[in-house]
Design a protein around this motif. Structure first.
Motif, PDB file in Angstrom:
ATOM      1  N   UNK A  45      10.714  18.341 -16.520  1.00 54.52           N
ATOM      2  CA  UNK A  45      10.325  16.954 -16.749  1.00 54.52           C
ATOM      3  C   UNK A  45       8.848  16.934 -17.108  1.00 54.52           C
ATOM      4  N   UNK A  46       8.541  16.396 -18.277  1.00 53.10           N
ATOM      5  CA  UNK A  46       7.150  16.245 -18.691  1.00 53.10           C
ATOM      6  C   UNK A  46       6.753  14.809 -18.388  1.00 53.10           C
ATOM      7  N   UNK A  47       5.765  14.649 -17.498  1.00 52.90           N
ATOM      8  CA  UNK A  47       5.340  13.340 -17.021  1.00 52.90           C
ATOM      9  C   UNK A  47       4.049  12.924 -17.722  1.00 52.90           C
ATOM     10  N   UNK A  48       4.127  11.847 -18.496  1.00 46.97           N
ATOM     11  CA  UNK A  48       2.963  11.313 -19.195  1.00 46.97           C
ATOM     12  C   UNK A  48       2.301  10.189 -18.407  1.00 46.97           C
ATOM     13  N   UNK A  49       2.809   9.870 -17.229  1.00 40.78           N
ATOM     14  CA  UNK A  49       2.280   8.768 -16.435  1.00 40.78           C
ATOM     15  C   UNK A  49       3.103   7.507 -16.644  1.00 40.78           C
TER      16      UNK A  49
END
Length: 190
Positions: free
Chosen positions: A65-69
């Motif tokens: 999971x790539x979390x960009x905010x």
């Protein structure tokens, strides 16, 4: 249940050799996310976070999971460029995935009971692993962390092939779909 991997990311506007070098000096890694019908997007990831995750075998074959905010994207690691002499990651390629689309991923093989198998314990053989990972095809929800191979009943002179693998439900081996000529050996006891 496999471990959940999360990477904190930021969208990056500046591209090129100089911008990437400056990014690395601040402890970040240039990366790109592509696929699943979306536009390719340049991002930056935290170097220390990436190095810590790369020490785990599952990170190379599991959903990340790539979390960009403000939003999150599901990806798999497709390529990694490392410095030739230093323990530094230079660049990462991440491929977006969709829940309804099959993906092909290399998954590790875990061999168990090799030292106590019939061919070693009773017949004096030695285990030989031909491959350490295989390519699987499945939906993201069915992606195994690894495939376990029990060698307890393998005898001296016996060869295990891809077709001998016990795969989880919903997982196939694309290489076997090519025909019996592609049923390669994975392990043997000599």
């Amino acid at each position: 249940m496999s471990k959940q991997y999360v990477l904190q990311a930021q969208v990056r506007e500046l591209q090129g050799k100089g911008a990437s070098r400056r990014l690395r000096h601040t402890g970040l890694i240039p990366a790109v996310i592509y696929g699943a019908g979306g536009e390719a997007q340049s991002i930056s990831l935290r170097h220390n976070e990436m190095i810590r995750n790369l020490q785990e075998e599952g990170f190379y074959s599991q959903i990340i999971t790539v979390d960009f905010g403000d939003r999150k994207e599901q990806v798999i690691l497709r390529d990694l460029q490392r410095h030739p002499a230093k323990p530094i990651v230079m660049h990462a390629d991440l491929q977006r995935i969709r829940d309804d689309e099959e993906i092909k991923v290399l998954v590790a093989l875990h061999f168990i009971n090799g030292d106590v198998s019939k061919g070693v314990k009773e017949q004096g053989g030695k285990v030989s692993h031909v491959v350490s990972e295989v390519e699987v095809s499945c939906l993201p929800k069915n992606l195994p962390e690894f495939i376990e191979i029990d060698m307890i009943d393998v005898e001296k002179g016996q060869i295990l092939h891809l077709s001998d693998l016990k795969l989880p439900e919903g997982v196939t081996l694309p290489q076997l779909a090519l025909g019996s000529d592609h049923d390669n050996a994975i392990a043997a006891i000599h």
